[in-house]
Design a protein around this motif. Structure first.
Motif, PDB file in Angstrom:
ATOM      1  N   LYS A  58      -0.698 -91.558  37.151  1.00 35.58           N
ATOM      2  CA  LYS A  58      -1.720 -92.106  35.978  1.00 35.58           C
ATOM      3  C   LYS A  58      -1.245 -93.738  35.904  1.00 35.58           C
ATOM      4  CE  LYS A  58      -0.905 -88.330  32.711  1.00 35.58           C
ATOM      5  NZ  LYS A  58      -0.451 -87.820  31.498  1.00 35.58           N
ATOM      6  N   ASP A  59      -1.382 -94.172  37.290  1.00 35.95           N
ATOM      7  CA  ASP A  59      -1.484 -95.710  37.420  1.00 35.95           C
ATOM      8  C   ASP A  59      -0.060 -96.108  36.684  1.00 35.95           C
ATOM      9  OD1 ASP A  59      -3.950 -95.933  38.661  1.00 35.95           O
ATOM     10  OD2 ASP A  59      -4.950 -96.266  36.980  1.00 35.95           O
ATOM     11  N   MET A  60       0.754 -95.514  36.709  1.00 40.03           N
ATOM     12  CA  MET A  60       1.865 -96.009  36.150  1.00 40.03           C
ATOM     13  C   MET A  60       3.275 -95.718  37.257  1.00 40.03           C
ATOM     14  SD  MET A  60       2.232 -94.428  32.434  1.00 40.03           S
ATOM     15  CE  MET A  60       2.357 -92.591  32.811  1.00 40.03           C
ATOM     16  N   LEU A  61       3.092 -94.729  38.030  1.00 39.88           N
ATOM     17  CA  LEU A  61       4.180 -94.704  39.234  1.00 39.88           C
ATOM     18  C   LEU A  61       3.522 -94.692  40.403  1.00 39.88           C
ATOM     19  CD1 LEU A  61       6.969 -93.884  39.992  1.00 39.88           C
ATOM     20  CD2 LEU A  61       6.805 -91.532  39.382  1.00 39.88           C
ATOM     21  N   PHE A  62       3.960 -95.406  41.492  1.00 41.11           N
ATOM     22  CA  PHE A  62       3.167 -95.510  42.702  1.00 41.11           C
ATOM     23  C   PHE A  62       4.098 -95.042  43.696  1.00 41.11           C
ATOM     24  CE2 PHE A  62       1.330 -98.274  39.587  1.00 41.11           C
ATOM     25  CZ  PHE A  62       0.028 -98.246  39.931  1.00 41.11           C
ATOM     26  N   PHE A  63       3.379 -94.167  44.660  1.00 44.08           N
ATOM     27  CA  PHE A  63       4.105 -93.788  45.858  1.00 44.08           C
ATOM     28  C   PHE A  63       3.406 -93.875  47.020  1.00 44.08           C
ATOM     29  CE2 PHE A  63       4.586 -90.845  42.153  1.00 44.08           C
ATOM     30  CZ  PHE A  63       6.072 -90.340  42.159  1.00 44.08           C
ATOM     31  N   ARG A  64       4.284 -94.178  48.215  1.00 43.46           N
ATOM     32  CA  ARG A  64       3.715 -94.255  49.479  1.00 43.46           C
ATOM     33  C   ARG A  64       4.736 -93.253  50.259  1.00 43.46           C
ATOM     34  NH1 ARG A  64       2.157 -99.779  52.125  1.00 43.46           N
ATOM     35  NH2 ARG A  64       0.349 -99.339  51.071  1.00 43.46           N
ATOM     36  N   PHE A  65       4.219 -92.431  51.254  1.00 34.19           N
ATOM     37  CA  PHE A  65       5.097 -91.346  52.039  1.00 34.19           C
ATOM     38  C   PHE A  65       4.092 -91.760  53.312  1.00 34.19           C
ATOM     39  CE2 PHE A  65       5.686 -87.288  54.029  1.00 34.19           C
ATOM     40  CZ  PHE A  65       6.968 -87.410  54.082  1.00 34.19           C
ATOM     41  N   GLY A  66       5.162 -91.687  54.293  1.00 37.72           N
ATOM     42  CA  GLY A  66       4.656 -91.671  55.735  1.00 37.72           C
ATOM     43  C   GLY A  66       5.512 -92.711  56.676  1.00 37.72           C
ATOM     44  N   LYS A  67       4.994 -92.720  57.750  1.00 36.29           N
ATOM     45  CA  LYS A  67       5.569 -93.753  58.844  1.00 36.29           C
ATOM     46  C   LYS A  67       5.187 -95.123  58.312  1.00 36.29           C
ATOM     47  CE  LYS A  67       6.142 -94.939  63.352  1.00 36.29           C
ATOM     48  NZ  LYS A  67       7.570 -95.128  63.455  1.00 36.29           N
ATOM     49  N   GLN A  68       5.865 -95.921  57.854  1.00 35.73           N
ATOM     50  CA  GLN A  68       5.381 -97.508  57.365  1.00 35.73           C
ATOM     51  C   GLN A  68       6.585 -98.437  57.804  1.00 35.73           C
ATOM     52  OE1 GLN A  68       6.419 -97.307  53.034  1.00 35.73           O
ATOM     53  NE2 GLN A  68       6.223 -95.098  53.400  1.00 35.73           N
ATOM     54  N   THR A  69       5.870 -99.900  57.834  1.00 36.19           N
ATOM     55  CA  THR A  69       6.971-100.778  57.875  1.00 36.19           C
ATOM     56  C   THR A  69       7.264-101.033  56.276  1.00 36.19           C
ATOM     57  OG1 THR A  69       5.614-101.731  59.623  1.00 36.19           O
ATOM     58  CG2 THR A  69       6.975-103.392  58.434  1.00 36.19           C
ATOM     59  N   VAL A  70       8.567-101.397  56.290  1.00 29.32           N
ATOM     60  CA  VAL A  70       9.184-101.752  54.960  1.00 29.32           C
ATOM     61  C   VAL A  70       9.551-103.115  54.807  1.00 29.32           C
ATOM     62  CG1 VAL A  70      11.076-101.103  53.444  1.00 29.32           C
ATOM     63  CG2 VAL A  70      10.144 -99.412  54.912  1.00 29.32           C
ATOM     64  N   THR A  71       9.109-103.691  53.773  1.00 28.53           N
ATOM     65  CA  THR A  71       9.507-105.044  53.443  1.00 28.53           C
ATOM     66  C   THR A  71      10.861-105.090  52.943  1.00 28.53           C
ATOM     67  OG1 THR A  71       7.177-105.728  53.131  1.00 28.53           O
ATOM     68  CG2 THR A  71       8.980-107.139  52.332  1.00 28.53           C
ATOM     69  N   TRP A  72      11.814-105.593  53.586  1.00 29.21           N
ATOM     70  CA  TRP A  72      13.188-105.679  53.079  1.00 29.21           C
ATOM     71  C   TRP A  72      14.049-106.847  53.627  1.00 29.21           C
ATOM     72  CZ3 TRP A  72      15.244-102.161  49.662  1.00 29.21           C
ATOM     73  CH2 TRP A  72      16.757-102.233  49.534  1.00 29.21           C
ATOM     74  N   GLY A  73      14.254-107.776  52.747  1.00 25.95           N
ATOM     75  CA  GLY A  73      14.665-109.088  53.119  1.00 25.95           C
ATOM     76  C   GLY A  73      13.715-110.220  53.315  1.00 25.95           C
ATOM     77  N   VAL A  74      13.909-111.535  53.256  1.00 29.66           N
ATOM     78  CA  VAL A  74      12.679-112.507  52.971  1.00 29.66           C
ATOM     79  C   VAL A  74      13.043-113.488  54.259  1.00 29.66           C
ATOM     80  CG1 VAL A  74      12.718-112.489  50.681  1.00 29.66           C
ATOM     81  CG2 VAL A  74      14.491-114.088  51.573  1.00 29.66           C
ATOM     82  N   GLY A  75      14.087-113.224  55.303  1.00 31.43           N
ATOM     83  CA  GLY A  75      13.986-114.318  56.367  1.00 31.43           C
ATOM     84  C   GLY A  75      13.034-114.444  57.232  1.00 31.43           C
ATOM     85  N   TYR A  76      12.811-115.515  57.921  1.00 29.90           N
ATOM     86  CA  TYR A  76      11.729-115.587  58.989  1.00 29.90           C
ATOM     87  C   TYR A  76      11.976-115.303  60.333  1.00 29.90           C
ATOM     88  CZ  TYR A  76       7.759-117.912  61.092  1.00 29.90           C
ATOM     89  OH  TYR A  76       6.299-117.809  61.900  1.00 29.90           O
ATOM     90  N   PHE A  77      13.324-116.014  61.117  1.00 28.67           N
ATOM     91  CA  PHE A  77      13.629-115.644  62.356  1.00 28.67           C
ATOM     92  C   PHE A  77      14.485-114.512  62.388  1.00 28.67           C
ATOM     93  CE2 PHE A  77      12.252-120.181  62.435  1.00 28.67           C
ATOM     94  CZ  PHE A  77      11.199-120.171  63.279  1.00 28.67           C
TER      95      PHE A  77
END
Length: 481
Positions: free
Chosen positions: A165-184
């Motif tokens: 219902k455009d309220m709870l969003f899911f993504r399932f599968g093999k994916q790159t996960v954004t975790w952290g903000v560093g560059y190098f």
């Protein structure tokens, strides 16, 4: 522990059921690092729904082709610089393509697949085809092997997006996960399967099979995220990793707090912040872990031949902190960018311990090499590998700096300098590069890499001495389609 583990993994699902939700875009919710730019999620208008729904699959990707020529001159400061008679030279060919398929049969559903094709297109693997025990005239095992050519086609991402219902969003599968903000460096990222390559920090990294659940907090610019992460080769539910994060935007700054848990791995907590002050973007992250996955060398001696001449230890209970701070400055008027980052690694050796171990290695070098020669091994190569394993990533303080001019007199010429240093022993390398792009699909880049430091410092040892490496790279036909 089972109760705590299950609570950690399913806390987010329970929280989803009790928190009122409102819609956000996919980019805000998932924040992935895909090469493909995503469009906004559906709203209530029919026009947007019609735009998002497609009865065809979008197909695209990227092609990368290059030839790299390089040569190395060992210790040119003492032996003299010999451009046309280097100590070593080589040629490497890079040829790969990433292809993606993107389908949106409904406004609230999306299916995405990408895979990489690599050169050489086939890689030979030796496999055991038979084994037979022979007891006459003496016990032995007779084996037969064969070589199989395996195609180098690698599944990179495969996931589905859906929502409630455009309220709870899911993504399932093999994916790159954004975790952290560093560059190098991203010390808090233990989710993705690959670490950042400081020489190519913007390359998308391979991620695991993950169920990500994202939901916004109503009335504020904040979101909560939960992850269930499945490692390759996992066979039981107890091995599933769980992670939670909460992000909030305050003015021009975004703050995130998160935690990570997996059986038999350190429990981790993470804090990140990124924002800007004037024209300078700033970022920082810190992670605190209970225990470490690192194995430290504690002694080097010829009496330890059965364990590779080293004694080691681990630590599963002590707290370990890793943190990083960095900045990014871009000036489009002058085609100039500057990126810098500092890393503190609490799992590194202290200077006293590192120097003591290096001294022990050299004090026992002759005795260790004698034993290696008696065993028929290449004593110089094995001892060099031993010293490298000790000193690699041994510092507690690191820094990197990138300077880039995308236009030098003409927009066809660019220049960059990249430096990385171990601040604990003051060793590192500087890489310069001049790029010429006379036409679309073709570029020529040349430069030199200089290693600096004193004897027995990290980058001098890893580079087998204070060598200078010259290189020329021809990029042929690379681009997106």
């Amino acid at each position: 522990m089972k109760l705590i583990r299950r609570f950690f993994l399913f806390f987010s699902i329970t929280l989803l059921c009790i928190v009122p939700l409102s819609a956000q875009s996919e980019d805000e919710l998932f924040g992935d690092e895909e090469i493909v730019t995503q469009v906004e999620n559906a709203d209530s208008s029919n026009a947007v729904n019609d735009f998002l729904v497609s009865d065809r699959v979008r197909v695209g990707g990227s092609f990368s082709g290059s030839v790299n020529l390089s040569e190395q001159v060992n210790n040119p400061w003492d032996n003299g610089f010999t451009l046309f008679s280097p100590d070593a030279h080589d040629m490497t060919v890079n040829l790969q393509s990433l292809l993606y398929f993107d389908a949106r049969p409904e406004a609230g559903r999306r299916y995405y697949l990408s895979f990489k094709v690599l050169w050489p297109f086939y890689e030979e693997t030796t496999v055991l085809t038979s084994a037979k025990y022979i007891h006459v005239p003496s016990p032995d095992v007779k084996t037969q092997n064969t070589n199989i050519a395996m195609p180098q086609i690698k599944l990179f991402e495969l996931f589905a997006d859906f929502n409630y219902k455009d309220m709870l969003f899911f993504r399932f599968g093999k994916q790159t996960v954004t975790w952290g903000v560093g560059y190098f460096w991203r010390p808090g990222d233990v989710i993705n399967l690959e670490a950042i390559d400081p020489l190519n920090p913007e390359v998308q990294r391979e991620g695991p099979v993950t169920l990500k659940m994202s939901f916004p907090v109503p009335g504020v610019r904040a979101s909560l995220n939960a992850y269930g992460i499945i490692d390759p080769g996992q066979k039981t539910f107890e091995e599933t990793a769980g992670a939670l994060s909460a992000s909030a935007v305050l003015g021009s700054w975004e703050f995130t707090a998160g935690g990570y848990y997996q059986k038999d791995r350190p429990l981790r907590g993470m804090l990140t912040a990124k924002g800007s002050i004037g024209d300078i973007e700033l970022f920082g992250e810190g992670t605190l872990a209970r225990g470490s996955e690192r194995i430290w060398i504690t002694d080097i001696s010829p009496t330890l031949a059965s364990s590779g001449f080293v004694a080691t230890k681990d630590d599963k209970t002590s707290p370990f902190f890793k943190g990083t701070l960095g900045f990014l400055y871009r000036n489009t008027e002058y085609n100039f960018s500057l990126i810098g980052q500092y890393l503190f690694d609490g799992e590194g050796y202290t200077n006293e311990n590192r120097l003591d171990l290096i001294k022990k290695a050299h004090d026992n070098e002759s005795a260790i090499k004698n034993l290696l020669e008696l065993a028929g091994a290449d004593s110089d190569a094995v001892f060099s590998g031993l010293l490298k394993s000790l000193i690699y990533n041994s510092g507690m303080h690191y820094a990197a700096l990138s300077i880039n001019l995308s236009k030098v007199f003409t927009n066809k010429v660019g220049f960059s300098v990249f430096a990385l240093a171990n601040l604990s022993d003051w060793s590192g390398f500087v890489r310069t590069q001049l790029t010429w792009s006379p036409m679309s699909g073709y570029a020529m880049a040349g430069g030199a890499q200089f290693v600096f430091g004193t004897e027995d410092t990290e980058y001098i040892v890893l580079n087998d001495g204070p060598a200078v490496r010259l290189y020329l790279t021809l990029t042929l036909g690379s681009g997106a389609f």
